[in-house]
Design a protein around this motif. Structure first.
Motif: not given
Length: 141
Positions: A66-87
Motif C-alpha cells: 500500500l505504501m508502494a502504490v500510494r493507496a493512502w486510505q487503505p494504508l491508514r487502515l493497515v497502519f491502524t490495524l498494525n498498531a492494534a496488533v502491537q498494542t
C-alpha cells in the motif's frame, strides 16, 4: 491531496522499522521458538509460530504494498490495524512482566498511529480529488 514528502519519508521509515523488527521476530519464531520463550521447542509452539508468522507476513506485505502504490486510505487502515496488533503484544508483555516486550510494541504502536493520523482526510488513490460515484438503480452513477 498527496501527503508531503517529509510525511512519506517518515511513513517509509515506520514501515521499514516495522518490517525489520517484525520480520526478525517472525523468522526467529519459525526457526527457534524456544529461543524466544522458554519451553518453545514443542511441536505445538512450532505450529503456533507458523500461524503467527503467516499473519505477520500478510500485515507487513500489506504495509509495503500500500505504501508502494500510494493507496493512502487503505494504508491508514493497515497502519491502524498494525498498531492494534502491537498494542495487544504490549499487553501480553505487560501481563508477563517483560519490560522489553511491553515497551517495544508500545513504541511501534505510537509510530504506526502517528503515521496513520495524517492520512485521515486524504482521498484513497494517488491524490485523486474526485468524489466517488455511487451507482444508481440502473447500475450507472
Amino acid at each position: 491531496m498527496v501527503p508531503s514528502r517529509n510525511f512519506r519519508r517518515f511513513a517509509w521509515g515506520v514501515v521499514a522499522a516495522e518490517a525489520i523488527a517484525s520480520g526478525y521476530l517472525t523468522v526467529a519464531g519459525l526457526l527457534d521458538p524456544g529461543g524466544l520463550v522458554p519451553g518453545g521447542d514443542s511441536a505445538a509452539a512450532r505450529t503456533y509460530a507458523a500461524y503467527v508468522a503467516t499473519r505477520s507476513l500478510v500485515l507487513l506485505g500489506a504495509l509495503i504494498w500500500l505504501m508502494a502504490v500510494r493507496a493512502w486510505q487503505p494504508l491508514r487502515l493497515v497502519f491502524t490495524l498494525n498498531a492494534a496488533v502491537q498494542t495487544g503484544d504490549a499487553a501480553i508483555g505487560a501481563a508477563h512482566h517483560q519490560l522489553a516486550q511491553t515497551m517495544g510494541p508500545l513504541v511501534f504502536a505510537a509510530l504506526l498511529l502517528a503515521a496513520a493520523r495524517p492520512l485521515g482526510g486524504l482521498p484513497a488513490w494517488r491524490g485523486d480529488n474526485s468524489t466517488p460515484q455511487v451507482a444508481g438503480p440502473e447500475g450507472r452513477p
